[in-house]
Design an enzyme around this catalytic site. Structure first.
Site, PDB file in Angstrom:
ATOM      1  CG  ASP A  10      -1.646   1.134   0.847  1.00  8.00           C
ATOM      2  OD1 ASP A  10      -1.863   1.548   0.160  1.00  8.00           O
ATOM      3  OD2 ASP A  10      -3.142   1.312   2.220  1.00  8.00           O
ATOM      4  CG  ASP A  38      -3.462   3.747  -3.473  1.00  7.10           C
ATOM      5  OD1 ASP A  38      -3.981   3.526  -3.984  1.00  7.10           O
ATOM      6  OD2 ASP A  38      -3.354   4.313  -2.767  1.00  7.10           O
ATOM      7  CD  GLU A  39      -5.124  -1.424  -1.236  1.00  8.63           C
ATOM      8  OE1 GLU A  39      -5.745  -2.275  -0.077  1.00  8.63           O
ATOM      9  OE2 GLU A  39      -5.980  -0.921  -1.334  1.00  8.63           O
TER      10      GLU A  39
END
Length: 453
Positions: A11, A105-106
């Protein structure tokens, strides 16, 4: 449960805001808030410096301005975020063919499927640390890594590692770790489920596990109760699924008691629309069809949809469409569940952002066609990239009263000077973003022991 912590969850830390801090040297170590700047705008991401003032994602932008009035408020630059996300995902693909992106983003990674699966917890830790170092070198940004024997626990571990850290959950310690945590920690346990469990005296994961499966089935129903009980025992066998291509994004809430008040129903639909758009933006998508789901008191479920003229990620547009759909549904007898979704998904484009960020009204003094064609290039939104024929590259700090203020700096420069120009200064034009400089490492200026998440 796996015998080795071979599932990795990455993350990126305050991703959008951290990208802006890395790209804009004068903002490093300062509060930065990214999101919609209009009257109904919401926060997409707040930097850790802004979070100290209580700002968080999905908060109305007006409230964020009151909490942190001296922060930099910027519009998102999704083209930049996508390009950096692709760099990060390419690094994950080197570890394993099984990479499951959840948003820009993860992502989850199944290390056991990779060319060099870790044979021990220490080997998995080394993989995680090497990944973090590579991400920093490639993007000038930091990410937090969780390692565990299941997806649920790997995600919990990355949350505990934030920001800029790594947490590994040793096999055999999972239940002891989960026991004191609130039940909301478990996937699928939202506010309504948590409140049902709380009223039964079950506030922590350990208490839910001790209550037993029969009690959870009685409280939550067969399917949900069984899932919550398994997760409370740290049992999660979900596989890492690569190449997920969501056909739609939606959110829904089940109410403890049937809602009959029409104003309350309208309010809940608007709130769900905002949450749906938050997820839409987090995934880097826009959508064309708005879907309303209504489950009535007698468990009959209705769905209504409306297809827009083009893809949108504007919460006002989604909320208005959902509201129109609601007008055709009779809710007087009571509503048990409401949901709002968006389908017909498309990737974000910079043009989408311009089109939705500020409503345009042509000047009365100019022909409508001319004004429409000229306006997008001369719209000065805070955070967007510009260049000046004399001063070079910079970014828009703000505009108003016929003027625009630009700070002249770029990712590899020291903090730059701000200058103000007339809105019609023809030496100033929008420009393509400059790439982040990998040497600007730890560019956000956060101390590594920062306890915020």
């Amino acid at each position: 449960m796996r015998g080795q912590p071979s599932i990795l969850h990455l993350d990126m830390d305050a991703f959008y805001a951290s990208v802006e801090q890395a790209a804009k040297p004068s903002l490093r170590g300062k509060p930065v808030i990214v999101g919609g700047l209009g009257p109904r705008g919401v926060v997409a991401t707040a930097s850790y410096e802004a979070r100290r003032f209580g700002v968080h994602s999905a908060m109305p932008m007006g409230q964020a301005r009151r909490l942190s009035p001296h922060a930099a408020f910027l519009v998102p630059r999704f083209a930049v975020y996508r390009e950096i996300s692709e760099r990060v995902m390419a690094l994950l693909a080197r570890l394993s063919p099984l990479v499951e992106p959840l948003s820009l983003d993860e992502a989850f990674v199944d290390l056991a499927a990779g060319p060099d699966p870790p044979a021990s917890a220490e080997a998995a830790r080394r993989v995680g640390e090497e990944l973090r170092a590579r991400i920093l070198a490639a993007t000038a940004l930091t990410g937090s890594v969780g390692l565990a024997g299941s997806k649920m626990l790997a995600k919990i571990a990355s949350e505990q590692a934030k920001p800029d850290g790594l947490r590994l959950i040793e096999p055999g310690t999972e239940r002891a770790l989960l026991a004191p945590m609130p039940v909301r920690t478990l996937p699928g346990v939202g506010p309504a489920t948590a409140e049902t469990l709380r009223r039964a005296g079950l506030s922590t994961v350990g208490e839910a596990a001790e209550a037993g499966e029969d009690e959870l089935l009685r409280l939550l129903g067969r399917a949900h109760g069984h899932a919550v009980y398994a997760m409370a025992l740290a049992l999660d066998d979900r596989a890492v699924v690569p190449d997920r291509d969501a056909k739609s994004i939606s959110v829904e809430d089940t109410f403890d008691t049937d809602v009959t008040d029409r104003a309350r129903v309208r309010y809940e639909v608007a709130r769900l629309a905002d949450r749906c758009v938050e997820r839409l933006r987090s995934a880097g998508r826009s959508g064309r069809t708005v879907v309303l789901k209504v489950r009535r008191y007698d468990f009959t479920t209705l769905t209504r949809s409306e297809t827009l003229r083009g893809p949108t990620d504007d919460p006002a547009v989604v909320a208005e469409a959902a509201g129109r759909l609601l007008e055709g549904v009779d809710t007087t007898a009571g509503v048990r569940l409401l949901g709002v979704g968006v389908s017909g998904l498309a990737d974000f484009t910079q043009e989408d952002l311009f089109a939705q960020a500020v409503p345009h009204e042509p000047s009365p003094a100019a022909p409508a066609a001319v004004a429409t064609e000229a306006t997008p290039e001369r719209r000065w939104l805070p955070g967007l990239d510009v260049t000046h024929s004399r001063y070079g590259p910079g970014w828009i700090q703000g505009s108003g009263v016929g003027r625009v203020t630009v700070r002249f700096e770029h990712p590899g420069s020291p903090p730059g000077r701000a200058r103000t120009f007339l809105l019609d200064d023809r030496e100033l034009t929008h420009s393509a973003p400059l790439p982040l400089v990998p040497d600007a490492r730890r560019s956000t200026g956060r101390p590594p022991d920062c306890a915020l998440s």
